[in-house]
Scaffold this motif. Structure first.
Motif, PDB file in Angstrom:
ATOM      1  N   ASP A  99       0.818  -1.258  -0.017  1.00 39.21           N
ATOM      2  CA  ASP A  99       0.079  -0.031   0.132  1.00 39.21           C
ATOM      3  C   ASP A  99       0.949   1.254  -0.088  1.00 39.21           C
ATOM      4  O   ASP A  99       0.512   2.244  -0.452  1.00 39.21           O
ATOM      5  CB  ASP A  99      -0.828   0.047   1.257  1.00 39.21           C
ATOM      6  N   GLU A 100       2.176   1.408   0.690  1.00 36.36           N
ATOM      7  CA  GLU A 100       2.822   2.355   1.024  1.00 36.36           C
ATOM      8  C   GLU A 100       3.784   2.589  -0.214  1.00 36.36           C
ATOM      9  O   GLU A 100       4.388   3.640  -0.063  1.00 36.36           O
ATOM     10  CB  GLU A 100       3.424   2.445   2.344  1.00 36.36           C
ATOM     11  N   SER A 101       4.067   1.590  -0.882  1.00 35.03           N
ATOM     12  CA  SER A 101       5.054   2.025  -1.884  1.00 35.03           C
ATOM     13  C   SER A 101       4.617   3.030  -2.743  1.00 35.03           C
ATOM     14  O   SER A 101       3.414   3.228  -3.340  1.00 35.03           O
ATOM     15  CB  SER A 101       5.297   0.918  -2.744  1.00 35.03           C
ATOM     16  N   CYS A 102       5.466   3.997  -3.216  1.00 33.76           N
ATOM     17  CA  CYS A 102       5.295   5.168  -3.889  1.00 33.76           C
ATOM     18  C   CYS A 102       4.974   4.941  -5.619  1.00 33.76           C
ATOM     19  O   CYS A 102       4.334   5.577  -6.186  1.00 33.76           O
ATOM     20  CB  CYS A 102       6.218   6.254  -3.762  1.00 33.76           C
ATOM     21  N   GLY A 162       7.917  -5.752  -6.757  1.00 32.26           N
ATOM     22  CA  GLY A 162       8.277  -6.700  -5.532  1.00 32.26           C
ATOM     23  C   GLY A 162       7.253  -6.484  -4.352  1.00 32.26           C
ATOM     24  O   GLY A 162       7.230  -7.747  -3.840  1.00 32.26           O
ATOM     25  N   THR A 163       6.929  -5.538  -3.934  1.00 24.96           N
ATOM     26  CA  THR A 163       5.978  -5.440  -2.752  1.00 24.96           C
ATOM     27  C   THR A 163       4.596  -6.298  -3.093  1.00 24.96           C
ATOM     28  O   THR A 163       4.189  -6.859  -2.199  1.00 24.96           O
ATOM     29  CB  THR A 163       5.573  -4.125  -2.192  1.00 24.96           C
ATOM     30  N   VAL A 164       4.141  -6.150  -4.026  1.00 21.94           N
ATOM     31  CA  VAL A 164       2.867  -7.068  -4.615  1.00 21.94           C
ATOM     32  C   VAL A 164       3.303  -8.453  -4.945  1.00 21.94           C
ATOM     33  O   VAL A 164       2.561  -9.220  -4.397  1.00 21.94           O
ATOM     34  CB  VAL A 164       2.451  -6.523  -6.266  1.00 21.94           C
ATOM     35  N   ARG A 165       4.587  -8.809  -5.462  1.00 20.48           N
ATOM     36  CA  ARG A 165       4.928 -10.179  -5.489  1.00 20.48           C
ATOM     37  C   ARG A 165       5.110 -10.673  -4.210  1.00 20.48           C
ATOM     38  O   ARG A 165       4.724 -12.007  -3.961  1.00 20.48           O
ATOM     39  CB  ARG A 165       6.028 -10.290  -6.526  1.00 20.48           C
ATOM     40  N   GLN A 166       5.672  -9.927  -3.444  1.00 18.68           N
ATOM     41  CA  GLN A 166       5.811 -10.415  -1.849  1.00 18.68           C
ATOM     42  C   GLN A 166       4.401 -10.964  -1.205  1.00 18.68           C
ATOM     43  O   GLN A 166       4.385 -11.871  -0.650  1.00 18.68           O
ATOM     44  CB  GLN A 166       6.733  -9.518  -1.116  1.00 18.68           C
ATOM     45  N   GLU A 167       3.468  -9.930  -1.575  1.00 19.39           N
ATOM     46  CA  GLU A 167       2.405 -10.226  -0.624  1.00 19.39           C
ATOM     47  C   GLU A 167       1.673 -11.394  -1.227  1.00 19.39           C
ATOM     48  O   GLU A 167       1.089 -12.261  -0.485  1.00 19.39           O
ATOM     49  CB  GLU A 167       1.441  -9.015  -0.695  1.00 19.39           C
ATOM     50  N   GLU A 168       1.915 -11.581  -2.502  1.00 19.53           N
ATOM     51  CA  GLU A 168       1.137 -12.613  -3.385  1.00 19.53           C
ATOM     52  C   GLU A 168       1.694 -14.140  -3.019  1.00 19.53           C
ATOM     53  O   GLU A 168       0.681 -14.872  -2.581  1.00 19.53           O
ATOM     54  CB  GLU A 168       1.178 -12.473  -4.941  1.00 19.53           C
ATOM     55  N   ALA A 169       2.968 -13.989  -2.660  1.00 15.74           N
ATOM     56  CA  ALA A 169       3.495 -15.083  -2.536  1.00 15.74           C
ATOM     57  C   ALA A 169       3.124 -15.677  -0.987  1.00 15.74           C
ATOM     58  O   ALA A 169       2.990 -16.775  -0.701  1.00 15.74           O
ATOM     59  CB  ALA A 169       4.971 -15.207  -2.307  1.00 15.74           C
TER      60      ALA A 169
END
Length: 635
Positions: free
Chosen positions: A523-526, A535-542
């Motif tokens: 959410d907070e990634s600019c 990367g933050t999306v892929r991390q959450e998906e995994a």
């Protein structure tokens, strides 16, 4: 500039809100000269008055400030506290982050889901509201003239429903700041010694307890000696990266370009962090005096105090402190009769963007741009705010300076350890008996700190401690004898970060907590750089797949490590560089997801390649000039 404005027109209320801030428009529709740096305050003015920002209001702001509407829209849409579509005048934010989850925020949300919706109010799940010691928490904003806010913590199901239904009440409803300092009254306190002992709204009371003696001392010894004393004290930044404050000040003071600027970073939104809020609420004059000393030492005539928008009481008390200091000749022109020393402070309210705690993102936010980090070099000491030399420090770093000047740098350095001098503020929350802000000398062990807070509840066992917040890492019960110093935590492959000590007992659902941390960073990634944005999306998906399946998950665990390394190695700023830290530590130290593959390197080897203190995304690093290379202090 030939502006192509929108066709929409503002309402009389929207126009009045903007003009009250900027002054009445003149014949050209623009009125008194204002720069783009007034964009964030103007957006706040409309949002506070109406509850959202219409196309007509945005058009009027653009006309007054000569900003293209597309750029103003890009800024307004960047911040979570602003709305660009109609919404009710009353908005209630219920914290759903780590500390509040351990204290029952899920029950609050469940209670609100059963409340019949009204056109006058809406409620939202919120990231950390910065009152973790009184979790769970809810914060209500009521648009109007004047706008009203109320922070409810600790919140019960009934009080939260009442807040949603009835809205904020007038007056300060929060408990005294002293209640957030379990050690209040302890003679050994230094940074927290005045909280609870001094009226935070009285300049006279502050001065009766030693206030402004340090500023007088600074004026006696001169700027160069002030910097020398800070250097001799070995004061390091308290935001996370622990850059030597004296070196930063010296680098800024030596820059020939003028003017110089000072930024106090009070935008603490790292989940689990609340120490700066307690200081600003309980000892606001100390923050203003410390900023004035820093401005004097580094040749600044103007300082900006950038504070997160979710701290209404801190904002009120700091404004009061600034006003009283100006009235008494302690801010403004010819401070304390010194004609050559002019310095003033302006408060800038953030609007719900975690990334704006990164020092260069703060510059962009103040200047009226999207709060995205800048590439470095050039470094802030060379080209910072408005392209001029700028010194950035957080609240805790600054309030150490008066202690150094009144007692001497060498005396200050006798407390703590050789490389970590002075005391440190720690934010204890979660499953601990006495949550709050604690002040202990560097080198105190984690066990000793937890003992001060009473440990976990009776009949419960300690499961893990999150050091440094979402951008930090977990340690297990076997590491309780870890000394809390920069060198010791570095050796252990951990970080002190912003001082978060978030405690979890054996009831904690660690996979769910990791998933919440991943969602927070997503959410907070600019979104400026690909490694972090993707990367933050892929991390959450995994993590979603691992939490859902609870199976072997070897492929997703390998993907997590690959994505985490990519973010750490190639993200522009500390947010992406640290978004993997907590997940990695949970896999390697706590055995979360038992099918975890062994790490390529031991934690010590891995962290040996990092800066001395891992950057905390909320308060990013500040490096110096090429001649003063070093690891950066988080502002």
């Amino acid at each position: 500039m030939d502006l192509h404005l929108l066709n929409d027109t503002p309402t009389d209320v929207e126009r009045a809100a903007v003009d009250a801030l900027l002054g009445p428009p003149g014949g050209n529709g623009r009125g008194p000269g204002h720069g783009r740096d007034q964009l964030l305050p103007a957006l706040h003015a409309v949002n506070d008055r109406v509850g959202w920002i219409s196309r007509g209001a945005l058009n009027h702001i653009c006309e007054r400030l000569s900003i293209p509407p597309a750029e103003a829209y890009g800024v307004a849409s960047f911040y979570a506290l602003f709305a660009l579509r109609p919404r009710p005048p009353r908005v209630v934010h219920v914290c759903d982050d780590l500390a509040c989850r351990t204290r029952g925020s899920a029950q609050l949300c469940a209670a609100l889901e059963s409340v019949e919706a009204s056109g006058e109010v809406m409620w939202l799940r919120s990231p950390c509201l910065g009152v973790c010691e009184r979790a769970p928490a809810a914060l209500a904003f009521q648009a109007g003239d004047p706008a009203r806010t109320q922070l409810l913590a600790p919140a019960s199901e009934k009080s939260t429903v009442d807040l949603v239904v009835s809205g904020p009440v007038d007056g300060d409803q929060e408990p005294p700041a002293r209640e957030s300092v379990p050690q209040a009254g302890d003679a050994s306190l230094r940074l927290l010694r005045r909280i609870g002992a001094v009226d935070p709204e009285s300049l006279d009371d502050y001065r009766a307890h030693g206030g402004y003696l340090a500023l007088r001392r600074a004026l006696e010894i001169g700027p160069a000696e002030v910097v020398r004393q800070v250097s001799e004290a070995k004061l390091t930044g308290r935001g996370g990266a622990a850059f030597p404050t004296g070196r930063k000040w010296e680098a800024t003071a030596g820059q020939p370009a003028q003017p110089h600027y000072l930024v106090c970073n009070a935008d603490e939104s790292e989940p689990g962090t609340f120490k700066d809020r307690v200081v600003m609420e309980g000892d606001p004059f100390a923050v203003i005096e410390a900023m004035t000393i820093a401005g004097f030492a580094t040749g600044c005539r103007r300082g900006y105090l950038y504070i997160r928008g979710e701290y209404p009481r801190a904002v009120r008390r700091l404004r009061n402190a600034i006003d009283q200091a100006r009235e008494r000749g302690l801010l403004g022109r010819s401070i304390l009769g010194r004609e050559e020393f002019d310095f003033d402070v302006e408060i800038r309210r953030g609007a719900g963007a975690y990334i704006c705690g990164e020092e260069t993102a703060i510059f962009n936010s103040i200047e009226g741009y999207r709060g995205e980090p800048r590439s470095k070099p050039p470094f802030p000491v060379e080209q910072g705010l408005f392209g001029k030399p700028t010194v950035v420090n957080n609240v805790e770093t600054l309030i150490n300076v008066p202690l150094i000047l009144t007692g001497g740098g060498a005396e200050y350095a006798r407390t703590g350890t050789a490389d970590s001098t002075g005391t440190r503020l720690f934010c204890l929350s979660g499953n601990v008996r006495r949550p709050g802000v604690y002040e202990v000398p560097f080198g105190t062990t984690l066990r000793q700190l937890l003992d001060l807070a009473g440990g976990v509840e009776q009949d419960r066992r300690l499961r893990a401690v999150l050091l440094g917040g979402a951008a930090g890492g977990f340690v297990g019960p076997d590491q309780l004898d870890l000394p809390l110093s920069l060198e010791a935590v570095r050796e252990a492959g951990a970080t002190l970060g912003s001082g978060v000590v978030l405690v979890f007992d054996d009831t904690a659902d660690l996979p769910a907590l990791l998933l919440r941390i991943a969602a927070f960073f997503r959410d907070e990634s600019c979104g400026q750089c690909v490694p972090c944005r993707v990367g933050t999306v892929r991390q959450e998906e995994a993590l979603q797949r691992l939490v859902r399946d609870r199976g072997d998950g070897a492929e997703d665990l390998a993907l997590l490590r690959e994505v985490g390394r990519a973010m750490r190695d190639s993200s522009i700023c500390g947010l992406g560089q640290t978004a993997w830290n907590a997940v990695e530590s949970a896999l390697d130290r706590l055995g979360t997801f038992t099918a975890a593959q062994p790490p390529d390197r031991t934690p010590g080897d891995r962290d040996a390649t990092r800066p001395p203190e891992t950057s905390n995304a909320r308060t990013s690093s500040d490096a110096t000039t090429t001649a003063n290379r070093g690891e950066a202090e988080q502002a």
